[in-house]
Motif scaffolding. Structure first.
Motif, PDB file in Angstrom:
ATOM      1  N   LEU A  13      -0.924   1.869  -5.839  1.00  0.00           N
ATOM      2  CA  LEU A  13      -2.071   2.115  -4.766  1.00  0.00           C
ATOM      3  C   LEU A  13      -3.111   2.865  -5.621  1.00  0.00           C
ATOM      4  O   LEU A  13      -4.273   2.348  -5.040  1.00  0.00           O
ATOM      5  N   LEU A  14      -3.015   3.378  -6.379  1.00  0.00           N
ATOM      6  CA  LEU A  14      -4.021   4.066  -6.892  1.00  0.00           C
ATOM      7  C   LEU A  14      -5.018   3.000  -7.810  1.00  0.00           C
ATOM      8  O   LEU A  14      -6.198   3.232  -7.831  1.00  0.00           O
ATOM      9  N   THR A  15      -4.245   2.330  -8.417  1.00  0.00           N
ATOM     10  CA  THR A  15      -4.912   1.495  -9.608  1.00  0.00           C
ATOM     11  C   THR A  15      -5.324   0.120  -9.060  1.00  0.00           C
ATOM     12  O   THR A  15      -6.188  -0.431  -9.621  1.00  0.00           O
ATOM     13  N   LYS A  16      -4.685  -0.439  -8.111  1.00  0.00           N
ATOM     14  CA  LYS A  16      -4.774  -1.620  -7.686  1.00  0.00           C
ATOM     15  C   LYS A  16      -5.298  -1.881  -6.182  1.00  0.00           C
ATOM     16  O   LYS A  16      -6.294  -2.540  -5.598  1.00  0.00           O
ATOM     17  N   ILE A  17      -4.517  -1.113  -5.214  1.00  0.00           N
ATOM     18  CA  ILE A  17      -4.680  -1.467  -3.692  1.00  0.00           C
ATOM     19  C   ILE A  17      -5.882  -0.614  -3.254  1.00  0.00           C
ATOM     20  O   ILE A  17      -6.608  -1.355  -2.392  1.00  0.00           O
ATOM     21  N   GLU A  28      -0.609 -10.664   0.572  1.00  0.00           N
ATOM     22  CA  GLU A  28       0.422 -11.029  -0.362  1.00  0.00           C
ATOM     23  C   GLU A  28       1.102  -9.475  -1.147  1.00  0.00           C
ATOM     24  O   GLU A  28       2.350  -9.574  -1.157  1.00  0.00           O
ATOM     25  N   ILE A  29       0.302  -8.490  -0.961  1.00  0.00           N
ATOM     26  CA  ILE A  29       0.866  -7.267  -1.487  1.00  0.00           C
ATOM     27  C   ILE A  29       1.964  -6.787  -0.413  1.00  0.00           C
ATOM     28  O   ILE A  29       3.004  -6.001  -0.790  1.00  0.00           O
ATOM     29  N   SER A  30       1.594  -7.160   0.724  1.00  0.00           N
ATOM     30  CA  SER A  30       2.372  -6.284   1.946  1.00  0.00           C
ATOM     31  C   SER A  30       3.661  -7.158   1.649  1.00  0.00           C
ATOM     32  O   SER A  30       4.627  -6.450   2.119  1.00  0.00           O
ATOM     33  N   ALA A  31       3.720  -8.526   1.434  1.00  0.00           N
ATOM     34  CA  ALA A  31       5.046  -9.362   1.580  1.00  0.00           C
ATOM     35  C   ALA A  31       5.723  -8.813   0.069  1.00  0.00           C
ATOM     36  O   ALA A  31       7.043  -8.461   0.197  1.00  0.00           O
TER      37      ALA A  31
END
Length: 674
Positions: free
Chosen positions: A114-118, A156-159
């Motif tokens: 979450l911190l680095t990508k999302i 895509e991340i949610s999946a």
């Protein structure tokens, strides 16, 4: 333009000059170089005066430059999971050790992602909202809603993270739903608005599962709950039409016409469709008979499933009229849609659409609560970090008692809301794995609308207060704080406004013939039958209800105040909670069953009372743990110091007496004729 070489004694000024990027005109350079030329005394004095003037002139832009580059270190947060002590203590208290071990590792990893990508993707979604292109360059109608790459990556991340799948795989039995809720809670404030399509996707999956996953919907269910980004589908929820928002029964005009192959064609206009770029949707419509007539009211509504596009990507006889220009949630495409013969499948019994879609509404309302709690936690975390960095009046904000008091009050609100959320998803997990008692199910039915309406209001209030804690910077768009405020304001509107849900709370009491309220009271505290005014007298529909309501009191369940009663520190809070319960009982006994208008006028305050009393009991229960912190105790006591039963207070003031409704109308409309 040339950078001048100032004398050595002015080297610091020259250094600043170079750093500032300022350059001097050629004439001034020539003036400064005069010291290297043989001159008369008068000329030297003149040159010295000119040099001094140049340096003084430089001081103005230099000072201004220093002011311009003065900055305040921005507030930041680290791994949201590791920094959330309340979340971690709750999981440690409730999850089985083996489950906790696995969940902890995944949540720590997820917090880093979450911190680095999302989070950067979420900001990109805000900066690049969806764009609607109705026609192509050659005049052909395409109705294309373009979303940015960050939005598509969120899908895509949610999946990949199983944000929907986790609840339906049930790897951890009844704890799977709670684990999913925790991941969504961490994801929500960084999701760039993608938590909304996830809410409707979860709701659609729940509806299909509740129908037994019919063969025709197996592929859809598999995709809605998939971990494969290539297969994962999101769903919409198309209910709102031009004539009504919450008034679905009277506001739905969409007509369904049966086809020879058993499918249906839908004709109508959907006024407000969130996540219009979703793959599938559930929607309500009225089935027309052979003469083209439709049954009106809720009994005429049936539930349909439809694909938004076909295999080639073409819209399913759907036209996009426009995208909505919204105050917030701009990252998500919300559209007005014409259904012009959209092919759909009937998935409920005819005329049972409202009952069938109720499972979806329960899930989306819980997601609304998740978003509310997440937004509060995010704003307070940033505000707390800012207080450690911002200096005002000679000291850090954290050293100003009044500022700390303000943040502490917000912290109490978010802690209460968090525990209420966890209680709901805990009960939902029990219900989904057939482990819920009758009392658990009744309590869940009551708490979902109560929690949704109350946390929606909490979130708005906390967001406004938290924004103020940043001063003027809180009002600046590029800080991202106004985005969070705007997106939070919708939470009291989505999935039913405060008044609509307050009336829904009353319906839950009436339909259960008092059993829901009995479950509420017997869960909050230990009460003997003799201590309780029979709620069946308030909400009875038959004489049988008296026995049913009283019988539920004998159910021995986990009582929220039992443990706290033995903790000396919590005694004042326990006493205030019990007094509030007594006031609530007295109010309901006084109202009786004959004054429907009285209960309608009291509905909002009544729901607030339920929320505050139950949340207070949850905070007490959490603070009574053997390893509870002083913060847990302080939060519980502060919560219980507020008015826990506003409905009793307002009743005492005569707010619900005869004529109150006419007085309210007179206040609103003045002397105009009603």
């Amino acid at each position: 333009m040339f950078l001048c070489r100032l004398p050595w004694r002015r080297s610091s000024a020259a250094c600043k000059l170079r750093q500032s990027g300022h350059f001097l005109p050629r004439e001034r350079c020539q003036m400064l170089s005069i010291k290297g030329i043989s001159t008369t005394v008068g000329q030297e004095q003149q040159a010295s005066m000119q040099e001094q003037q140049v340096l003084e002139d430089l001081e103005v832009p230099l000072a201004r430059r220093e002011t311009e580059t003065l900055f305040q270190e921005q507030p930041e947060t680290g791994n949201q999971y590791l920094e959330d002590t309340l979340l971690r203590s709750y999981l440690k208290t409730h999850l089985p050790p083996k489950v906790l071990e696995e969940v902890h590792q995944d949540l720590e990893r997820f917090g880093n992602r979450l911190l680095t990508k999302i989070q950067p993707l979420g900001w990109e979604c805000e900066l690049n909202p969806p764009v609607f292109r109705q026609y192509d360059a050659w005049g052909r109608r395409v109705d294309h809603i373009h979303t940015c790459s960050a939005w598509r990556r969120m899908k895509e991340i949610s999946a990949e993270e199983g944000l929907i799948a986790e609840a339906y795989e049930r790897r951890y039995s009844n704890w799977s739903r709670l684990y999913q809720a925790v991941k969504l809670y961490l994801f929500s404030s960084s999701s760039g608005g993608f938590s909304c399509p996830l809410a409707m996707t979860d709701g659609a999956a729940k509806v299909i599962e509740s129908l037994g996953i019919p063969g025709s919907l197996k592929n859809a269910f598999s995709r809605l709950t998939s971990r494969d980004p290539e297969k994962f589908w999101t769903s919409g929820q198309w209910m709102t039409e031009r004539r009504g928002g919450s008034d679905v029964a009277n506001g739905t005009e969409t007509v369904a016409r049966e086809q020879p192959d058993g499918t249906y064609r839908l004709y109508g206009f959907k006024w407000f469709t969130s996540a219009a770029d979703s793959d599938v949707t559930l929607t309500l419509a009225r089935i027309a008979d052979a003469e083209g007539q439709c049954t009106q009211g809720s009994r005429g509504l049936s539930l349909f499933f439809l694909r938004v596009r076909d295999e080639e990507g073409k819209l399913n006889s759907i036209q996009v009229q426009r995208l909505k220009d919204k105050l917030g949630t701009r990252q998500m495409a919300t559209a007005e849609l014409w259904l012009q013969g959209a092919r759909a499948e009937l998935i409920s019994a005819e005329g049972r659409g409202v009952a069938a879609i109720s499972n979806m509404l329960n899930i989306t309302r819980i997601h609304n609560v998740i978003s509310a709690v997440a937004s509060m936690r995010r704003m307070i975390s940033l505000s707390r970090d800012y207080a450690r960095k911002r200096v005002a009046f000679g000291k850090l904000l954290k050293d100003h008692p009044l500022h700390m008091q303000t943040i502490a009050r917000m912290e109490v609100q978010v802690r209460g809301a968090f525990l209420l959320l966890m209680e709901i998803v805990r009960l939902l997990g029990l219900a989904e794995t057939n482990l819920a008692s009758e009392q658990d199910q009744l309590l869940l039915r009551l708490l979902i609308p109560v929690a949704k309406l109350y946390t929606g209001k909490q979130a708005s209030a906390v967001a406004v207060e938290a924004m103020e804690s940043f001063g003027g910077q809180g009002y600046m768009e590029d800080t991202g704080l106004p985005v969070m405020l705007r997106d939070t304001l919708v939470l009291s509107i989505w999935e039913g406004t405060t008044n609509i849900l307050s009336l829904d709370v009353l319906r839950s009491l009436t339909k259960s013939q008092g059993q829901v309220m009995a479950a509420f009271l017997s869960t909050v505290q230990v009460l003997g039958v003799q201590d309780w005014c029979p709620l069946s007298e308030c909400f009875a529909e038959s004489s049988i209800s008296t026995c049913a309501a009283l019988a539920s009191l004998k159910v021995i369940a986990r009582k929220k105040l039992e443990l706290a009663s033995g903790t000396e520190e919590l005694a004042p809070g326990v006493q205030r909670t019990r007094e509030a319960i007594g006031s609530l009982q007295e109010f309901m006994a006084a109202v009786g069953s004959e004054q429907a208008l009285t209960m309608e006028l009291a509905a909002r305050d009544f729901s607030y009372s339920l929320a505050r009393i139950y949340t207070g009991a949850l905070l007490m229960e959490h603070a009574a743990r053997p390893d509870a912190s002083s913060t847990d105790v302080c939060a519980a006591l502060r919560w219980c110091n507020q008015e826990l039963c506003p409905v009793a207070v307002e009743s005492g003031r005569g707010s619900y007496r005869g004529g109150a409704a006419l007085q309210d109308s007179a206040l609103v409309f003045g002397s105009s004729r009603l």
